[in-house]
Design a protein around this motif. Structure first.
Motif, PDB file in Angstrom:
ATOM      1  N   UNK A 140       0.901  -1.294   0.118  1.00 13.82           N
ATOM      2  CA  UNK A 140       0.146   0.121   0.144  1.00 13.82           C
ATOM      3  C   UNK A 140       0.860   1.413  -0.158  1.00 13.82           C
ATOM      4  N   UNK A 141       0.513   2.269  -0.747  1.00 21.66           N
ATOM      5  CA  UNK A 141       1.355   3.622  -0.884  1.00 21.66           C
ATOM      6  C   UNK A 141       0.186   4.524  -1.256  1.00 21.66           C
ATOM      7  N   UNK A 142       0.647   5.682  -1.119  1.00 18.65           N
ATOM      8  CA  UNK A 142      -0.209   7.044  -1.615  1.00 18.65           C
ATOM      9  C   UNK A 142       0.340   7.509  -2.764  1.00 18.65           C
ATOM     10  N   UNK A 143      -0.320   8.082  -3.711  1.00 19.60           N
ATOM     11  CA  UNK A 143      -0.034   8.392  -4.971  1.00 19.60           C
ATOM     12  C   UNK A 143       1.279   9.285  -5.271  1.00 19.60           C
ATOM     13  N   UNK A 144       1.642  10.146  -4.268  1.00 18.22           N
ATOM     14  CA  UNK A 144       2.802  10.990  -4.181  1.00 18.22           C
ATOM     15  C   UNK A 144       4.043  10.063  -4.158  1.00 18.22           C
ATOM     16  N   UNK A 145       3.973   9.063  -3.305  1.00 17.77           N
ATOM     17  CA  UNK A 145       5.071   7.887  -3.171  1.00 17.77           C
ATOM     18  C   UNK A 145       5.128   7.117  -4.352  1.00 17.77           C
ATOM     19  N   UNK A 146       3.939   6.904  -5.068  1.00 18.23           N
ATOM     20  CA  UNK A 146       3.905   6.240  -6.205  1.00 18.23           C
ATOM     21  C   UNK A 146       4.699   6.937  -7.379  1.00 18.23           C
ATOM     22  N   UNK A 147       4.220   8.111  -7.560  1.00 17.00           N
ATOM     23  CA  UNK A 147       5.040   8.865  -8.455  1.00 17.00           C
ATOM     24  C   UNK A 147       6.390   9.050  -8.297  1.00 17.00           C
ATOM     25  N   UNK A 148       6.929   9.100  -6.855  1.00 16.45           N
ATOM     26  CA  UNK A 148       8.373   9.135  -6.947  1.00 16.45           C
ATOM     27  C   UNK A 148       9.041   7.845  -7.100  1.00 16.45           C
ATOM     28  N   UNK A 149       8.370   6.995  -6.844  1.00 13.13           N
ATOM     29  CA  UNK A 149       8.828   5.471  -7.159  1.00 13.13           C
ATOM     30  C   UNK A 149       8.928   5.231  -8.946  1.00 13.13           C
ATOM     31  N   UNK A 150       7.943   5.760  -9.585  1.00 12.26           N
ATOM     32  CA  UNK A 150       8.016   5.458 -10.840  1.00 12.26           C
ATOM     33  C   UNK A 150       9.415   6.337 -11.390  1.00 12.26           C
ATOM     34  N   UNK A 151       9.424   7.562 -11.155  1.00  5.14           N
ATOM     35  CA  UNK A 151      10.501   8.375 -11.413  1.00  5.14           C
ATOM     36  C   UNK A 151      11.887   7.774 -11.078  1.00  5.14           C
ATOM     37  N   UNK A 152      12.068   7.468  -9.798  1.00  4.21           N
ATOM     38  CA  UNK A 152      13.324   6.749  -9.129  1.00  4.21           C
ATOM     39  C   UNK A 152      13.569   5.345 -10.086  1.00  4.21           C
ATOM     40  N   UNK A 153      12.387   4.746 -10.662  1.00  6.44           N
ATOM     41  CA  UNK A 153      12.798   3.414 -11.225  1.00  6.44           C
ATOM     42  C   UNK A 153      13.068   3.829 -12.718  1.00  6.44           C
ATOM     43  N   UNK A 154      12.947   4.933 -13.180  1.00  5.76           N
ATOM     44  CA  UNK A 154      12.736   5.461 -14.542  1.00  5.76           C
ATOM     45  C   UNK A 154      11.796   5.044 -15.303  1.00  5.76           C
TER      46      UNK A 154
END
Length: 188
Positions: free
Chosen positions: A18-32
């Protein structure tokens, strides 16, 4: 309901935890993953809202830190897990006709002189060289960190397809420059 790429990416992240959308956004960017899916914070929030409305995700909590806005945490539901599996299966079994701009540009390249086309294609191939180097570095770093190969499939695919595209373009440029490839005469 057909899941769009950003919805698939959001469900895949929530399959991890589980996570919040901002964390999801950060992970998507971090993982390129923004190389594979167009990601913007607003569009991600809207995608999560649609997933919630379709009962593919559920709210598990809301928190606030200091003066920051409230953050709603979401989790994947069983229907969400099933939808994710179904959509990924569809996407890897059924070719989709895509309309990439570069392919369209190639179909119209005869509208510019051969020397200009060769120069433009060389510039494009040079930029692909930069992309190849960047992808190679990212994949090497991920492997050095012990990332499982399963999680690197898309990156490997991008590296190989980009390399193949670059090689094809360089061969075409050589064929144009050596006049092995007959270029349409300029239009009046």
């Amino acid at each position: 309901m057909t899941l769009k790429p950003l919805g698939v990416a959001a469900l895949a992240l929530l399959a991890e935890r589980p996570m919040h959308p901002y964390e999801m956004y950060q992970l998507l960017l971090e993982r390129h993953e923004d190389r594979m899916v167009k990601v913007r914070p607003g569009s991600l929030y809207h995608a999560v809202e649609r997933l919630h409305a379709d009962e593919l995700v559920e709210v598990t909590g809301t928190e606030r830190e200091g003066n920051r806005p409230e953050r709603t945490t979401y989790a994947l539901t069983e229907p969400g897990r099933a939808a994710l599996r179904q959509r990924v299966t569809e996407l890897i079994t059924t070719p989709v006709r895509e309309y990439p701009l570069f392919t369209h540009a190639l179909s119209e390249a005869h509208n510019i002189p051969a020397d200009e086309a060769a120069a433009a294609l060389t510039t494009y191939a040079d930029r692909l060289d930069e992309e190849i180097a960047d992808l190679g570095s990212l994949l090497t770093a991920a492997r050095d960190r012990g990332v499982e190969p399963t999680y690197l499939l898309a990156g490997d695919y991008l590296l190989h397809t980009t390399t193949t595209q670059r090689d094809w373009i360089r061969t075409l440029v050589t064929r144009i420059e050596t006049k092995e490839f007959t270029w349409q005469p300029d239009h009046p």
